[in-house]
Design a protein around this motif. Structure first.
Motif, mmCIF file in Angstrom:
data_model
loop_
_atom_site.group_PDB
_atom_site.id
_atom_site.type_symbol
_atom_site.label_atom_id
_atom_site.label_comp_id
_atom_site.label_asym_id
_atom_site.label_seq_id
_atom_site.Cartn_x
_atom_site.Cartn_y
_atom_site.Cartn_z
ATOM 1 N N LEU A 16 50.258 0.215 63.991
ATOM 2 C CA LEU A 16 51.449 0.189 63.088
ATOM 3 C C LEU A 16 52.734 -0.355 64.032
ATOM 4 O O LEU A 16 53.553 -1.141 63.496
ATOM 5 C CB LEU A 16 51.668 1.570 62.707
ATOM 6 N N TYR A 30 54.513 -3.496 62.589
ATOM 7 C CA TYR A 30 56.059 -3.436 62.355
ATOM 8 C C TYR A 30 56.845 -3.703 63.418
ATOM 9 O O TYR A 30 58.206 -4.084 63.334
ATOM 10 C CB TYR A 30 56.324 -1.923 61.911
ATOM 11 N N ASN A 82 61.572 -1.637 63.928
ATOM 12 C CA ASN A 82 61.201 -1.162 62.839
ATOM 13 C C ASN A 82 60.619 0.196 62.681
ATOM 14 O O ASN A 82 59.709 0.473 62.187
ATOM 15 C CB ASN A 82 60.635 -2.161 61.759
ATOM 16 N N SER A 140 59.956 2.234 59.407
ATOM 17 C CA SER A 140 58.886 1.713 58.650
ATOM 18 C C SER A 140 57.717 2.163 59.267
ATOM 19 O O SER A 140 56.643 2.736 58.442
ATOM 20 C CB SER A 140 58.736 0.375 58.645
ATOM 21 N N THR A 141 57.268 2.488 60.602
ATOM 22 C CA THR A 141 56.316 3.121 61.067
ATOM 23 C C THR A 141 56.087 4.727 60.676
ATOM 24 O O THR A 141 55.048 5.017 60.209
ATOM 25 C CB THR A 141 56.184 2.834 62.815
ATOM 26 N N THR A 183 55.439 5.265 56.974
ATOM 27 C CA THR A 183 53.907 4.941 56.793
ATOM 28 C C THR A 183 53.034 6.119 57.141
ATOM 29 O O THR A 183 52.167 6.584 56.430
ATOM 30 C CB THR A 183 53.244 3.707 57.500
#
Length: 106
Positions: free
Chosen positions: A67, A71, A75, A78-79, A82
């Motif tokens: 991840l 990403y 970011n 975002s990781t 998720t």
């Protein structure tokens, strides 16, 4: 989520400490709950299955690394979003397992 939103080192360390305490409590309670619920003749099977379920401890760092490479370090939100989403996907499975357990008890 709190790790991604930490803006300084002290917030990040505090988040890690809270997360670690939570993990210790959850794993201890899981062992106690399994010991109480398991049929005495099947306890070793239950604890063996619990050991197998800890395979996630091996897979998680690899998934986290993938991840991060996908990403990027910039970011992190975002990781962690998720990872939170993947964790939330387990809730319906737990609800289903609870209903099955109650159904078998009656």
């Amino acid at each position: 989520m709190f790790m991604a939103l930490s803006s300084n080192l002290f917030q990040f360390i505090g988040t890690i400490i809270i997360f670690t305490i939570g993990e210790v409590l959850i794993f201890s309670m899981l062992d106690i709950l399994t010991d109480e619920l398991a049929n005495p003749k099947m306890k070793s099977t239950y604890f063996g299955a619990m050991g197998l379920s800890r395979l996630g401890n091996v897979i998680a760092p690899s998934l986290g690394g993938l991840l991060l490479s996908f990403y990027g370090i910039e970011n992190s939100l975002s990781t962690f979003c998720t990872l939170s989403f993947i964790t939330i996907l387990g809730v319906p499975i737990l609800i289903f397992a609870t209903k099955m357990q109650k159904h078998k008890a009656t």
